[in-house]
Design an enzyme around this catalytic site. Sequence first.
Site, PDB file in Angstrom:
ATOM      1  N   ASP A  23       0.833  -1.291   0.096  1.00 27.92           N
ATOM      2  CA  ASP A  23      -0.033  -0.079  -0.165  1.00 27.92           C
ATOM      3  C   ASP A  23       0.953   1.439  -0.062  1.00 27.92           C
ATOM      4  O   ASP A  23       0.547   2.309   0.293  1.00 27.92           O
ATOM      5  CB  ASP A  23      -0.945   0.056   1.261  1.00 27.92           C
ATOM      6  N   GLU A  40      -0.602  -9.098  -1.110  1.00 27.46           N
ATOM      7  CA  GLU A  40      -1.123  -8.323  -0.045  1.00 27.46           C
ATOM      8  C   GLU A  40      -2.308  -7.437  -0.437  1.00 27.46           C
ATOM      9  O   GLU A  40      -2.451  -6.378   0.046  1.00 27.46           O
ATOM     10  CB  GLU A  40      -0.033  -7.596   0.919  1.00 27.46           C
ATOM     11  N   GLU A  82      -2.301   5.241   2.598  1.00 27.26           N
ATOM     12  CA  GLU A  82      -2.250   3.773   2.217  1.00 27.26           C
ATOM     13  C   GLU A  82      -3.588   2.830   1.648  1.00 27.26           C
ATOM     14  O   GLU A  82      -3.635   2.113   0.973  1.00 27.26           O
ATOM     15  CB  GLU A  82      -1.767   2.928   3.470  1.00 27.26           C
ATOM     16  N   HIS A 128       5.181   5.833  12.942  1.00 22.82           N
ATOM     17  CA  HIS A 128       5.631   6.390  11.627  1.00 22.82           C
ATOM     18  C   HIS A 128       4.510   6.691  10.767  1.00 22.82           C
ATOM     19  O   HIS A 128       4.682   7.726  10.198  1.00 22.82           O
ATOM     20  CB  HIS A 128       6.422   5.477  11.021  1.00 22.82           C
ATOM     21  N   ARG A 170       1.657   8.779   8.835  1.00 25.51           N
ATOM     22  CA  ARG A 170       1.470  10.155   8.452  1.00 25.51           C
ATOM     23  C   ARG A 170       0.080  10.746   9.211  1.00 25.51           C
ATOM     24  O   ARG A 170       0.503  11.954   9.699  1.00 25.51           O
ATOM     25  CB  ARG A 170       1.155  10.091   6.897  1.00 25.51           C
ATOM     26  N   HIS A 198      11.905   5.434  13.521  1.00 19.14           N
ATOM     27  CA  HIS A 198      11.825   5.551  12.034  1.00 19.14           C
ATOM     28  C   HIS A 198      12.808   6.850  11.492  1.00 19.14           C
ATOM     29  O   HIS A 198      12.910   7.835  12.341  1.00 19.14           O
ATOM     30  CB  HIS A 198      10.475   5.732  11.686  1.00 19.14           C
TER      31      HIS A 198
HETATM   32  C1  UD1 Z   1       6.509   5.048   4.007  1.00 21.02           C
HETATM   33  C2  UD1 Z   1       5.290   4.629   3.313  1.00 21.02           C
HETATM   34  C3  UD1 Z   1       4.183   3.862   4.512  1.00 21.02           C
HETATM   35  C4  UD1 Z   1       4.823   2.825   4.904  1.00 21.02           C
HETATM   36  C5  UD1 Z   1       6.345   3.209   5.666  1.00 21.02           C
HETATM   37  C6  UD1 Z   1       7.059   2.236   6.231  1.00 21.02           C
HETATM   38  C7  UD1 Z   1       3.989   6.169   1.714  1.00 21.02           C
HETATM   39  C8  UD1 Z   1       3.458   7.368   1.371  1.00 21.02           C
HETATM   40  N1  UD1 Z   1       4.512   5.933   2.867  1.00 21.02           N
HETATM   41  O1  UD1 Z   1       6.202   5.898   5.156  1.00 21.02           O
HETATM   42  O2  UD1 Z   1       3.074   3.637   3.766  1.00 21.02           O
HETATM   43  O3  UD1 Z   1       3.996   2.293   6.042  1.00 21.02           O
HETATM   44  O4  UD1 Z   1       7.042   3.883   4.328  1.00 21.02           O
HETATM   45  O5  UD1 Z   1       8.187   2.437   6.984  1.00 21.02           O
HETATM   46  O6  UD1 Z   1       4.624   5.365   0.736  1.00 21.02           O
HETATM   47  N2  UD1 Z   1      13.894   8.326   5.614  1.00 21.02           N
HETATM   48  C9  UD1 Z   1      15.146   8.245   5.583  1.00 21.02           C
HETATM   49  N3  UD1 Z   1      15.845   7.013   5.306  1.00 21.02           N
HETATM   50  C10 UD1 Z   1      15.055   5.827   4.941  1.00 21.02           C
HETATM   51  C11 UD1 Z   1      13.702   5.807   4.904  1.00 21.02           C
HETATM   52  C12 UD1 Z   1      13.040   7.178   5.121  1.00 21.02           C
HETATM   53  O7  UD1 Z   1      15.986   9.333   5.835  1.00 21.02           O
HETATM   54  O8  UD1 Z   1      15.787   4.703   4.658  1.00 21.02           O
HETATM   55  C13 UD1 Z   1      13.240   9.659   5.803  1.00 21.02           C
HETATM   56  C14 UD1 Z   1      13.304  10.696   4.314  1.00 21.02           C
HETATM   57  O9  UD1 Z   1      13.684  12.124   4.901  1.00 21.02           O
HETATM   58  C15 UD1 Z   1      11.844  10.717   3.794  1.00 21.02           C
HETATM   59  C16 UD1 Z   1      11.170  10.365   5.287  1.00 21.02           C
HETATM   60  O10 UD1 Z   1      11.913   9.662   5.990  1.00 21.02           O
HETATM   61  O11 UD1 Z   1      11.654  11.668   3.037  1.00 21.02           O
HETATM   62  C17 UD1 Z   1       9.890   9.727   4.610  1.00 21.02           C
HETATM   63  O12 UD1 Z   1       9.877   8.556   4.043  1.00 21.02           O
HETATM   64  P1  UD1 Z   1       8.499   8.230   3.083  1.00 21.02           P
HETATM   65  O13 UD1 Z   1       8.771   7.022   2.314  1.00 21.02           O
HETATM   66  O14 UD1 Z   1       8.112   9.443   2.632  1.00 21.02           O
HETATM   67  O15 UD1 Z   1       7.371   7.942   4.334  1.00 21.02           O
HETATM   68  P2  UD1 Z   1       7.280   6.905   5.379  1.00 21.02           P
HETATM   69  O16 UD1 Z   1       6.670   7.752   6.579  1.00 21.02           O
HETATM   70  O17 UD1 Z   1       8.412   6.343   5.454  1.00 21.02           O
HETATM   71  N1  UDP Z   2      10.931  -3.516  11.173  1.00 21.54           N
HETATM   72  C1  UDP Z   2      12.261  -3.442  11.100  1.00 21.54           C
HETATM   73  N2  UDP Z   2      13.237  -2.904  12.127  1.00 21.54           N
HETATM   74  C2  UDP Z   2      12.642  -1.457  12.734  1.00 21.54           C
HETATM   75  C3  UDP Z   2      11.364  -1.678  12.844  1.00 21.54           C
HETATM   76  C4  UDP Z   2      10.440  -2.406  12.110  1.00 21.54           C
HETATM   77  O1  UDP Z   2      12.795  -4.412  10.547  1.00 21.54           O
HETATM   78  O2  UDP Z   2      13.398  -1.292  13.558  1.00 21.54           O
HETATM   79  C5  UDP Z   2      10.144  -4.128  10.489  1.00 21.54           C
HETATM   80  C6  UDP Z   2       8.980  -4.983  11.185  1.00 21.54           C
HETATM   81  O3  UDP Z   2       9.391  -6.297  11.679  1.00 21.54           O
HETATM   82  C7  UDP Z   2       7.952  -5.043  10.090  1.00 21.54           C
HETATM   83  C8  UDP Z   2       8.276  -3.858   9.049  1.00 21.54           C
HETATM   84  O4  UDP Z   2       9.588  -3.480   9.538  1.00 21.54           O
HETATM   85  O5  UDP Z   2       8.228  -6.180   9.095  1.00 21.54           O
HETATM   86  C9  UDP Z   2       7.224  -2.765   9.188  1.00 21.54           C
HETATM   87  O6  UDP Z   2       7.648  -1.657   8.745  1.00 21.54           O
HETATM   88  P1  UDP Z   2       7.098  -0.466   9.179  1.00 21.54           P
HETATM   89  O7  UDP Z   2       6.329  -0.292  10.455  1.00 21.54           O
HETATM   90  O8  UDP Z   2       8.134   0.569   8.464  1.00 21.54           O
HETATM   91  O9  UDP Z   2       5.855  -0.322   7.792  1.00 21.54           O
HETATM   92  P2  UDP Z   2       4.340  -0.662   7.608  1.00 21.54           P
HETATM   93  O10 UDP Z   2       4.208  -2.160   7.780  1.00 21.54           O
HETATM   94  O11 UDP Z   2       3.615  -0.036   8.941  1.00 21.54           O
HETATM   95  O12 UDP Z   2       4.108  -0.555   6.376  1.00 21.54           O
END
Ligand code: UD1
Ligand code: UDP
Length: 384
Positions: A99, A121, A135, A212, A214, A245
């Site tokens: 998603d 999924e 999502e 994490h 939004r 996160h």
């Molecule tokens: C994203 C997904 C969310 C998912 C989540 C899992 C969207 C809109 N959101 O949210 O559905 O549940 O990932 O974690 O698709 N960043 C880093 N390094 C990383 C990852 C992120 O620095 O490895 C920082 C960056 O500044 C980035 C920000 O996090 O711009 C947000 O990342 P983004 O993928 O936009 O949103 P998430 O909240 O991670």
């Molecule tokens: N996870 C991880 N390291 C962490 C936190 C979570 O590997 O520090 C794993 C967790 O076991 C799960 C996945 O990341 O499999 C969940 O990711 P996240 O919560 O970022 O996204 P969501 O599932 O909400 O989309």
Amino acid sequence: MEKLKVMTIFGTRPEAIKMAPVILELQKFPAEVEVTVAVTAQHREMLDQVLNLFAIRPDYDLNIMSAGQTLFDITSRALLGLNKILEEVKPNIVLVHGDTTTTFAGALAAYYHQIAVGHVEAGLRTGNKFSPYPEEMNRKLTAALTDLNFAPTNTAKENLLREGIDAEKIFVTGNTVIDALYKTVRRDFKFSDELLNAIDYDGKRIILVTTHRRENWGEPLRQIYRALKKLLAEFPDVEIIFPVHKNPIVREVVDEELGNLQRVHLIDPLDYEPFANLMNRVKLILTDSGGVQEEAPALGKPVLVLRDTTERPEAVDAGTVKLVGTNFDNVYQNAKILLTDADEYKKMSESHNPYGDGIAAQRIVQAILWSYKISDVKPTPFEL
Ligand code: UD1
Ligand code: UDP
């Protein structure tokens, strides 16, 4: 016979964890299938952690992540980058997962090229357009573009049927997150991180926290963290491990509310292997994560879900997961019950596994081979 060209497209940590078992399974059919792995790298470090663990080397890496990226940034960069890759590889089918915005952009890009889409999924729904945001809509929009739906549970299949999706195009497979979990959690696992090794998992009550979403940014996160502070003050044997996160919007509030507190360990996101094994050792989990809601019940760990809605009702029905929202008092009171009422705790820590049996990836690959008439074995649906 020409090989079936399958391209997986993903970009974030959870998609990688849940797509890894599918890629590893596809690779078992080198005579029949040519697998291409394309990542948008919507996440960078958090994606690479998973790629390293499962030894997956992407063939294409769009490296789109930028600090503080918006939904518009992710969608447009992913779409433009994927256009070129799809033009070059011309796969028969693209597989997307879940998603995220990468998921939707991947499905849309495939559709623009008139390439079939397989959605891993598929079918999870809250029915609320803004929760989880974005999502819920990413899933619905992806469903509209999908040819083969891999629904993890019967509930997810029913959601798709209600939207008029052809039953013949839906396979109930279980969730690949359980495949990944089974490959990763071991009783004798030793953390390489000194802090995690030194924690007294039996003497103290360890709460694992992740946030994490939004829709929780800002005040809801603050309320959650204040509830944690109150729990720490009231229960001297409680310790919190909080892998924060990478999102700077989340980190800022975490630091303001929980920075420099005793018995709170704010750490960087953990690699999946230590994280999964940490879940297996702690007393209680508070999270707004989707994936964690699926993993913890399989490990018999009670979860309080820091959200108002969930697209994963199965573990709530089974009693191991409780939806508590983000209100200060609700979070505090519900955690307090689990810390003071042994019967309540016991009820919520019965191990349940409504999400999978560890062979979801096998079913998904069987379904693809069957659909393309490469094999005549149709997968047996996953049953609870
Ligand atoms: C994203 C997904 C969310 C998912 C989540 C899992 C969207 C809109 N959101 O949210 O559905 O549940 O990932 O974690 O698709 N960043 C880093 N390094 C990383 C990852 C992120 O620095 O490895 C920082 C960056 O500044 C980035 C920000 O996090 O711009 C947000 O990342 P983004 O993928 O936009 O949103 P998430 O909240 O991670
Ligand atoms: N996870 C991880 N390291 C962490 C936190 C979570 O590997 O520090 C794993 C967790 O076991 C799960 C996945 O990341 O499999 C969940 O990711 P996240 O919560 O970022 O996204 P969501 O599932 O909400 O989309």
